[in-house]
Design a protein around this motif. Structure first.
Motif, short mmCIF file in Angstrom:
data_model
loop_
_atom_site.label_atom_id
_atom_site.label_comp_id
_atom_site.label_asym_id
_atom_site.label_seq_id
_atom_site.Cartn_x
_atom_site.Cartn_y
_atom_site.Cartn_z
N TRP A 1 117.21 16.79 -4.25
CA TRP A 1 117.09 17.79 -5.29
C TRP A 1 118.30 17.70 -6.21
O TRP A 1 119.40 17.37 -5.75
CB TRP A 1 117.05 19.20 -4.70
N LEU B 1 119.86 18.10 -17.25
CA LEU B 1 118.68 18.26 -16.42
C LEU B 1 117.62 17.20 -16.69
O LEU B 1 117.01 16.66 -15.76
CB LEU B 1 118.11 19.67 -16.60
N ARG B 2 117.37 16.88 -17.95
CA ARG B 2 116.32 15.89 -18.24
C ARG B 2 116.72 14.51 -17.73
O ARG B 2 115.87 13.76 -17.24
CB ARG B 2 116.03 15.85 -19.74
N HIS C 1 116.17 14.50 -14.03
CA HIS C 1 114.73 14.42 -13.79
C HIS C 1 114.25 12.98 -13.93
O HIS C 1 113.51 12.46 -13.08
CB HIS C 1 114.02 15.34 -14.78
N GLY D 1 113.38 18.01 -8.20
CA GLY D 1 113.41 19.33 -8.81
C GLY D 1 114.86 19.80 -8.83
O GLY D 1 115.78 19.02 -8.56
N PHE D 2 115.06 21.09 -9.14
CA PHE D 2 116.40 21.61 -9.38
C PHE D 2 116.59 22.94 -8.68
O PHE D 2 115.74 23.83 -8.77
CB PHE D 2 116.62 21.77 -10.88
N LEU E 1 113.18 23.32 -18.05
CA LEU E 1 112.37 22.64 -17.04
C LEU E 1 110.88 22.77 -17.33
O LEU E 1 110.10 21.85 -17.03
CB LEU E 1 112.69 23.19 -15.65
N ILE F 1 109.41 19.93 -19.30
CA ILE F 1 109.15 18.65 -18.61
C ILE F 1 108.38 18.86 -17.31
O ILE F 1 108.23 17.93 -16.52
CB ILE F 1 110.48 17.90 -18.32
N GLY G 1 109.26 20.41 -14.74
CA GLY G 1 110.13 20.24 -13.59
C GLY G 1 110.07 21.44 -12.67
O GLY G 1 109.82 22.57 -13.10
N THR H 1 112.38 8.54 -4.53
CA THR H 1 112.52 9.06 -5.88
C THR H 1 111.21 9.70 -6.30
O THR H 1 110.14 9.31 -5.85
CB THR H 1 112.89 7.95 -6.89
N ARG H 2 111.32 10.70 -7.19
CA ARG H 2 110.13 11.33 -7.73
C ARG H 2 109.32 10.28 -8.49
O ARG H 2 109.87 9.51 -9.26
CB ARG H 2 110.52 12.48 -8.66
#
Length: 485
Positions: free
Chosen positions: A167, A178-179, A182, A188-189, A216, A219, A221, A483-484
């Motif tokens: 995370w 943040l982007r 991501h 996520g965050f 978020l 995107i 997120g 990884t996402r």
């Protein structure tokens, strides 16, 4: 359990498995996306048979065929094994999907003397967990920039025995990061709405919460929130001394309720996805259910300690029971179980947050807050679930399927064709007494010491390789960094 590569095999209970488990991935392995398809026409190389296979449609006798680390087919119990395939007969031991724990504080780098990737993933493997997602604190530095993520991945890669994802963190000064995080693959965050307990991970104000959610939402997120309100905390009696009742009074249910209300309002305004971490107050459940009916995109987790431990049982001075939010009374615990039955609570994950023993002072005001339970979550939850009329399919849904779905881990979370061949083998009726000396997390402090639990984890399998047997990790660092997708 017994195993063979040809000929008839007895399924007579708990005979030891062979030590031959096949090749392991290179230490650390390559990065591994959260989804994907099984190899075309792969040869079945492993067959597991049990009278109790926990599938998405329920618990039933079945045979599971594995090819190149993925589940190829789930067949009737009497289905023959392909020629040359390794066969593992589990008898009446239950075959569950490997657990997915999306709330683990590994603390490495920076505080690896609290917990490191090697020790945490060994404990996970011993407890039937095949995938964990690491929280952005209490490592130093926290996972709040791409460079900090890269450092954490470099530290983790050679050490992990299970698959590990990460995370990111959302703190007051990293909105612009943040982007990029991501895009770098965090799932996520996480943020706090009250002080986190470590200076390097400050909490968000209400205005900052709204800004992060707007960012978020753009995107899609996922935003994970520790929801305790700092103003209600400040107005409650301060925590001090050895009495657990005084600590509980310092964090009343209203502290959670006010913060959850604010989170719901912000999520409604932004349209973003929010996940409520470690819910301890059952009083918040009607508010959450109403928000969902109104279209707010909110999911909820609780933890084994909230479902199995009660405030009335906590001895004074026993700060191994301290966590934030706190373990509440037995009547509140009943409400959490009701929330699970009704589907308002989605996941059960550990919030494994260890520290060194000296930080667990006898004063609830100064002791570190965190429950160490990574290795014990499955038997703890199963012990309480079976007593309340739940079955293994419920436990698998709460502790594997739902956490995998939360993080978007489409290859995890179920015994079904195309999924990773990740399994936990459980003897559901067998009991054991928790001996802290037999645990694998780095500092062997736990609130479960001395408790008798149902459910012995016989073995754990990651992509068709046995990584633990009878409570002992039995493979090198074969995990991968996720990884996402």
């Amino acid at each position: 359990m017994s195993e063979a590569s040809g000929g008839a095999v007895s399924s007579g209970g708990a005979a030891a498995e062979s030590d031959r488990t096949g090749g392991a991935a290179a230490p650390g392995g390559p990065s591994y996306e959260s989804g994907g398809e099984p190899p075309a026409r792969a040869r079945v190389d492993l067959v597991l048979r049990s009278t109790r296979v926990v599938t998405p449609t329920g618990v039933r006798p079945a045979t599971v065929h594995v090819a190149d680390g993925r589940i190829a087919e789930v067949l009737p119990h009497a289905a023959p094994a392909p020629a040359g395939a390794r066969r593992v007969e589990l008898g009446d031991d239950a075959l569950l999907p490997g657990l997915v724990d999306t709330h683990v504080h590994v603390n490495d780098p920076g505080r690896a003397h609290w917990e490191g990737f090697a020790s945490a993933t060994r404990a996970a493997a011993a407890g039937g967990i095949t995938t964990l997602v690491d929280m952005p604190l209490n490592s130093v530095p926290p996972t709040t920039t791409v460079s900090h993520l890269a450092r954490k991945r470099a530290v983790a890669g050679p050490k992990v025995l299970v698959d590990v994802g990460f995370w990111g963190g959302a703190v007051p000064d990293n909105l612009a990061e943040l982007r990029a995080l991501h895009a770098a693959g965090v799932f996520g965050f996480k943020s706090f709405l009250s002080p986190s307990g470590v200076d390097e991970f400050p909490h968000l104000t209400r205005a900052q919460l709204a800004a992060v959610l707007d960012e978020l939402a753009a995107i899609d997120g996922l935003f994970l929130v520790h929801a305790e309100d700092p103003h209600h905390l400040a107005s409650a009696p301060p925590a001090s001394g050895p009495r657990y009742a005084d600590f509980l009074a310092s964090r009343p249910r209203s502290v959670e309720g006010e913060a959850i209300a604010a989170l719901i309002a912000a999520a409604r305004a932004s349209g973003g996805r929010v996940h409520l971490l470690h819910l301890s107050s059952g009083e918040a459940l009607p508010m959450i259910a109403a928000a969902r009916r109104a279209g707010v995109r909110i999911t909820v987790e609780t933890c084994p300690h909230f479902l199995t431990l009660a405030a009335e049982e906590v001895p004074d001075g026993a700060t191994e029971f301290k966590c934030c939010p706190p373990i509440r009374e037995a009547a509140n615990q009943d409400l959490l179980w009701q929330g699970l039955r009704e589907g308002v609570i989605d996941c059960v994950v550990s919030d494994h947050s260890p520290s060194t023993p000296e930080l667990k002072t006898g004063d609830f005001g100064t002791a570190w807050g965190g429950i160490s339970s990574l290795q014990l979550g499955l038997p703890a939850v199963w012990s309480a679930a079976r007593a309340r009329g739940h079955d293994l399919a419920d436990v698998a849904r709460w502790m594997s399927t739902a956490p995998a779905a939360l993080a978007g881990l489409t290859a995890k979370g179920a015994i079904a064709p195309g999924r990773d061949a990740d399994f936990a083998v459980l003897a559901p009726e067998q009991t054991f007494t928790v001996d802290a000396a037999r645990l694998h997390h780095r500092n062997r402090v736990t609130a479960y010491a001395g408790r008798t639990l149902h459910g012995v984890v016989r073995s754990t399998w990651l992509r068709g390789t046995r990584i633990a047997q009878d409570g002992q990790p039995s493979a090198p660092a074969a995990g991968r960094l996720l990884t996402r997708r």
